[in-house]
Design a protein around this motif. Structure first.
Motif, short mmCIF file in Angstrom:
data_model
loop_
_atom_site.label_atom_id
_atom_site.label_comp_id
_atom_site.label_asym_id
_atom_site.label_seq_id
_atom_site.Cartn_x
_atom_site.Cartn_y
_atom_site.Cartn_z
N ILE A 179 -3.80 8.01 -5.31
CA ILE A 179 -2.99 7.13 -4.47
C ILE A 179 -1.85 7.93 -3.84
N ILE A 237 -7.52 -2.12 -6.98
CA ILE A 237 -6.11 -1.71 -7.01
C ILE A 237 -5.37 -2.19 -5.77
N TYR A 254 3.61 1.73 -1.40
CA TYR A 254 4.20 1.98 -2.73
C TYR A 254 3.23 1.58 -3.83
N MET A 255 1.93 1.70 -3.54
CA MET A 255 0.91 1.18 -4.44
C MET A 255 1.01 1.77 -5.84
N ASP A 256 1.25 3.06 -5.95
CA ASP A 256 1.32 3.70 -7.27
C ASP A 256 2.44 3.08 -8.11
N GLU A 257 3.61 2.95 -7.51
CA GLU A 257 4.74 2.36 -8.24
C GLU A 257 4.44 0.93 -8.67
N TYR A 258 3.86 0.17 -7.74
CA TYR A 258 3.63 -1.24 -8.05
C TYR A 258 2.56 -1.42 -9.13
N LEU A 259 1.55 -0.55 -9.12
CA LEU A 259 0.53 -0.66 -10.17
C LEU A 259 1.12 -0.33 -11.54
N GLU A 260 1.95 0.68 -11.57
CA GLU A 260 2.59 1.04 -12.84
C GLU A 260 3.49 -0.09 -13.33
N GLU A 305 1.37 -2.87 -14.67
CA GLU A 305 0.86 -2.50 -15.99
C GLU A 305 1.92 -2.71 -17.06
N LEU A 362 -3.73 7.26 -10.02
CA LEU A 362 -2.35 7.31 -9.48
C LEU A 362 -2.16 8.57 -8.63
N LYS A 371 -1.67 7.86 0.20
CA LYS A 371 -0.84 6.88 0.88
C LYS A 371 -0.04 7.51 2.02
N VAL A 383 -4.11 -3.32 -20.05
CA VAL A 383 -4.52 -2.86 -18.72
C VAL A 383 -5.43 -1.64 -18.86
N HIS A 384 -6.53 -1.67 -18.14
CA HIS A 384 -7.50 -0.56 -18.14
C HIS A 384 -7.64 -0.04 -16.72
N TRP A 385 -8.00 1.21 -16.59
CA TRP A 385 -8.14 1.80 -15.25
C TRP A 385 -9.56 2.31 -15.07
N LEU A 414 -8.13 -2.40 -13.67
CA LEU A 414 -7.73 -2.01 -12.31
C LEU A 414 -8.72 -0.98 -11.79
N LEU A 465 0.83 -1.21 0.00
CA LEU A 465 0.00 0.00 0.00
C LEU A 465 0.86 1.26 0.00
#
Lengths: 483, 250, 259
Positions: C24, A246, A69-75, A78, C21, C28, A88-90, A295, A67
């Motif tokens: 988030i 997400i 680093y959620m943004d980094e991990y989602l990118e 993707e 993003l 966070k 990948v769709h958001w 996502l 959580l």
């Protein structure tokens, strides 16, 4: 075959809905039996692991880290998923997610889709949206099929039809599958579902799934299941659409070594569930030709923004808290008015929905802590419940709300407790005030207003004529007299 | 019997509902502690730990009660509380509350005070290291593990060991020891139907033991269980653990 | 921004992406102190990873687990695989068996019909009696066998449609713990991977465990003893008993190309 999904916005308040469930004795027997069976199995396989607490701690830390680093991990997810041929769709919210899935299914040219059990699709009422677009969604998990054919509602995260008995299920299958003969044994019923669904698996060209875990490092998706319907959906159709919150992202493949130990033991009480599938984008000649991942946020970022509520997103949907919860064990899942029932539902629903729709849920708990004890990722559910109760109170005591009887009573009690003399006076006052209610044997069998809930099933003994502090004062005085 | 060891100055936090509704529990706690050679004090400004307000969502009302507790007990050598849920409130939530008040001094005070706060049975077993406190109680008894004692305080089988050492007692284990009785503070009135259903399971388990007395470390659970047992005219009574441990041979 | 919007074109998609993003990042916990990789390394992993049982007991454990799932376990040495396969198929009365490309020829006994899976469609697979595969590895703690899309194990559909699965597993492929297995699989993590722990099952009806819903209902495992345990009495100044494991696979590579 449209059914009205569980919707917190229209569901009755928990105490009211619970009352209905409590009157359904068959349902209560089924729920108690099922939760007892799973709990016993869980205890056995958890007991086998001397490192269970270390696994829980690692699980919690992995989720906390994911959580943070959620943004980094989602990118990263993707990038890796698309590099392997996935799309990948958001989706910001449920509406957007429904639109994306309906569009993808329509583009795939399907009038029918097969579905794997997915809490996320239940959360966004996907089936109704598909139906509105002329697409028939077929649930392939046995329990979900029972629910769908019976036009019922899921009542448990892992065993959604645990409230149904074999006789009820047989009735549904006979009627909806157009069968003439059907045995009564669970094996007969499972066989009927196998035959019914195999035709679908062999012909339907689009599948919709949820996901247990998304792996950022590899762009892989992991699905954990028992029946093989998941594998059918992931492997046979041309098009696969996976929809995931997400919050489902895990940093690395290695993190599965923790989750794949925590999840099956907690969820079904098995050392490992019969099937886990892990796949990455597309693979030539193996699996679908088109693969999409949606996502979805749908208020998860709101939960993330609340430091006290954030831990709710650690959840890996094992349902252990439901089986352990003494409230859930009495009422079953429907009373929670949401696809997420039990303790996790009581904290998740109010955070994912507008709180106005779920004000009674944070109170649907005796705060006994059994949920926290079994949670494989150590979500302190009682703490979050209390946090949410505070939010409810803030909402309910706005403006004229501060004059509601409970708020006034709490205010007055607060004032009393802030002063010794007021407290002493209140104790005396209480003794006098209750007098008319006390019977000859010294018991109270009826209380007015809010307190009437107490005397509904219980008596209350009358207040003693002397409080402890009065006794202690008198004793001190006597001692001093002797000295 | 000789229990002489370093005599402690014990400050009793009786709790608001024991003070008002269960004075016998307080008297019994005093009797046991004094029998063991300790002195009992009662800081008279004490009222309530704030649990009811906090757990119901009225946090603003609960916050001043933390300060009040600290003021009343800061000088105590040991604080004994005959209620596991109140101790759980202090241990698990007071530090959180100090954080919400952004009060560094209060946090420091709690760091000093909280390690000196003991639930009654815990004080006997963990602080004093006793199992036998010289009690006699020739009755059939079953023990109900309150959730906060069981899970938040981790009392384990401490209370059971204390009971086992009581002369003449017949201790009968209850089915579903770890199951909540359904009290849950305001839960009992806000979700009266569910609470009553949970209570029905618990009273059945109590009755099935054939015990005359159901005991626990929490009068809140017992008030609820007693209420159900009395409504059903079962004749089974409830009694706080302290009152059993205060029993003496006649 | 939560409203009814048509999502068709790319710009909209990137808008949703950017916004999620952004949310988030705003939501966070405040700026994490280190980069993700360094923070990940700090996760406390105090659970068991290394095996704590001797190899023979790990095999016993796996067998127990497999039997617990109602799977049958046959034993053989590397030279006898074909015979063991024949025994299993005979006992189950299975004739038409699908195999993946790359299945060693010397595994295949005569008198049975083996069909190599050249992208057979689901209907064709559905008509066959069973499937024969090797395995990537197995986990004794959980009774799990792992398959990946490699020669000898093949496509996921081929182990899904037939009602019977016969799996050839070498003792040297059996690990004790889940973490050991995941660390081994890391190298090939992106291959289509299936873990199976017994035949498919459900407990959805009154919590009664029913074996076999959609996947194969019957599972047999041929456990090939490719490890010999050499035990000898040591001299007086050494520990009394020692054992070493030697993989026969390394001595007779042709016998053990399980993929």
């Amino acid at each position: 075959m449209s059914r009205i999904p569980l919707d917190p916005a229209t569901a009755p308040a928990f105490p009211k809905a619970a009352k209905v469930s409590l009157h359904d004795l068959q349902l209560r027997r089924n729920v108690k039996h099922a939760t007892n069976v799973i709990q016993t199995k869980r205890q056995r396989v958890v007991g086998e692991r001397p490192d269970w607490q270390q696994l829980r701690e690692a699980g919690r830390q992995i989720r906390e880290h994911a959580l943070a680093y959620m943004d980094e991990y989602l990118e990263q997810f993707e990038r890796n998923c698309e590099a392997a041929g996935g799309h990948v769709h958001w989706a910001r919210d449920a509406e957007e997610a429904r639109q994306i899935v309906v569009r993808l299914a329509t583009e795939a040219g399907s009038r029918e889709v097969v579905k794997i059990k997915s809490m996320t699709t239940e959360e966004i009422h996907l089936n109704n949206a598909l139906e509105a677009a002329g697409i028939n969604a077929i649930e392939t998990d046995l329990a979900e099929l029972i629910i769908q054919l019976g036009q019922d509602q899921p009542s448990h995260i892992v065993v959604p039809a645990l409230h149904k008995s074999r006789h009820e299920i047989r009735e549904i299958f006979l009627r909806e599958m157009g069968l003439k003969h059907l045995g009564e044994e669970p094996a007969d019923l499972a066989e009927a579902a196998r035959t019914y669904l195999r035709k679908k698996f062999l012909t339907v060209q689009t599948a919709i799934s949820g996901a247990n875990f998304l792996i950022a490092e590899t762009g892989s998706v992991c699905i954990v299941e028992s029946e093989g319907n998941g594998r059918m959906c992931l492997t046979l159709p041309q098009t696969l659409i996976t929809i995931a919150g997400i919050d489902k992202v895990l940093p690395r493949f290695q993190d599965l070594e923790v989750m794949l130990q925590l999840l099956p033991r907690s969820a079904t009480g098995e050392r490992m569930n019969p099937y886990n599938s892990i796949w990455t984008g597309l693979h030539e000649n193996d699996g679908p030709r088109n693969f999409h991942v949606v996502l979805m946020d749908n208020a998860r970022t709101d939960v993330l923004a609340d430091p006290e509520g954030r831990q709710t997103l650690y959840c890996i949907r094992c349902g252990a808290c439901q089986n352990a919860c003494p409230v859930y064990r009495q009422t079953g899942g429907h009373a929670y008015g949401s696809v997420y029932a039990g303790p996790i539902g009581a904290i998740l629903t109010p955070q994912l929905q507008k709180m106005e729709h779920a004000q009674s849920l944070p109170y649907a708990s005796s705060l006994c802590g059994a949920c926290y004890e079994v949670c494989p990722v150590k979500i302190n559910i009682p703490e979050v419940l209390i946090h949410l109760r505070n939010k409810v109170v803030k909402q309910q005591t706005r403006g004229m709300g501060r004059l509601n009887p409970e708020a006034v009573a709490m205010k007055v009690l607060g004032m009393i407790f802030r002063s010794e003399s007021r407290f002493r006076a209140a104790q005396k006052f209480g003794r006098a005030a209750e007098k008319p209610l006390v019977n000859r044997e010294g018991w109270i069998g009826w209380l007015p207003g809010m307190l009437g809930g107490w005397t509904q099933a219980r008596d209350l003994h009358a207040m003693p004529q002397q409080t402890f502090r009065e006794w202690f004062d008198a004793r001190e005085k006597k001692d001093r007299g002797h000295a | 019997m000789n229990f002489r060891r370093t005599a402690l100055r014990v400050a009793l936090f009786i709790t608001c509902y024991n003070d008002t509704l269960f004075p016998e529990t307080g008297k019994a706690a005093v009797r046991v502690l004094e029998r063991l050679g300790h002195t009992v004090e009662f800081p008279s400004g004490q009222t309530c730990c704030g649990q009811m307000h906090w757990n119901t969502g009225y946090q603003a009302e609960a916050l001043p009660l933390v300060r009040r507790f600290v003021e009343q007990f800061r000088d105590a050598e040991a604080v004994v509380v005959p209620s596991s849920s109140c101790v759980a409130m202090m241990r698990d939530h007071y530090p959180l509350m100090a954080g919400e008040l952004h009060d560094e001094a209060l946090k420091r005070d709690l760091n000093v005070l909280l390690p000196k706060v003991w639930e009654f049975s815990e004080f006997l077993t963990k602080k004093l290291g006793l199992e036998d406190v010289g009690a006699s109680y020739p009755h059939k008894v079953t023990y109900h593990a309150s959730c906060h004692g069981l899970r938040n305080l981790g009392l384990g089988d401490g209370p059971i060991q204390l009971l086992k050492s009581v002369r003449g007692i017949e201790l009968i284990p209850i089915e579903g020891l770890e199951q909540c009785c359904g009290f849950g503070g305001t839960f009992a009135v806000k979700n009266a139907d569910v609470s009553a259903a949970m209570l029905a399971d618990k009273t059945k388990a109590v009755i099935d033991t054939g015990a005359e007395i159901c005991t626990a470390c929490d009068n809140s659970c017992l008030m609820h269980i007693e209420g159900g047992l009395h409504r059903q005219r079962t004749g089974v009574r409830t009694l706080h653990l302290a009152e059993i441990l205060a029993g003496e041979e006649r | 921004m939560r409203g009814k919007r048509k999502i068709a074109a790319m710009p909209e998609r990137t808008e949703a992406r950017a916004q999620i993003l952004e949310r988030i990042r705003a939501a966070k916990p405040q700026a994490p102190p280190s980069d993700a990789a360094a923070a990940w390394e700090k996760i406390r992993r105090e659970y068991k990873v290394a095996p704590d049982l001797p190899p023979a007991e790990i095999l016993h454990l796996l067998e127990d687990r497999l039997r617990d799932y109602d799977a049958q376990v046959f034993h053989c040495v590397p030279a006898e695989i074909a015979g063991a396969i024949a025994r299993a198929l005979q006992q189950r009365d299975k004739q038409n068996i699908v195999i993946a490309a790359g299945t060693p020829n010397e595994w295949l006994p005569p008198d049975f019909h083996f069909v190599e899976d050249s992208n057979l469609d689901a209907h064709a697979l559905d008509q066959l009696d069973g499937v024969l595969t090797g395995a990537t590895l197995a986990i004794a703690d959980t009774g799990t066998i792992v398959l990946q899309n490699v020669p000898g194990q093949g496509r996921r559909a081929s182990t899904l449609m037939p009602d019977y699965h016969l799996c050839v597993l070498f003792a040297s492929q059996v690990l004790q713990s889940v973490p050991q297995a995941m660390r081994m699989l890391e190298q090939t993590a992106t291959l289509p991977t299936t873990f199976f722990s017994g035949p498919s099952a459900t407990a959805d009806i009154e919590m009664t465990r029913i074996k076999g819903v959609h996947g194969p209902r019957f599972l047999d495992v041929i456990l090939v003893q490719d490890i010999v345990q050499v035990r000898w009495m040591a001299s007086d100044d050494s520990p009394p008993m020692k054992s070493i494991s030697v993989s026969i696979g390394s001595l007779f590579p042709n016998e053990c190309c399980s993929g």
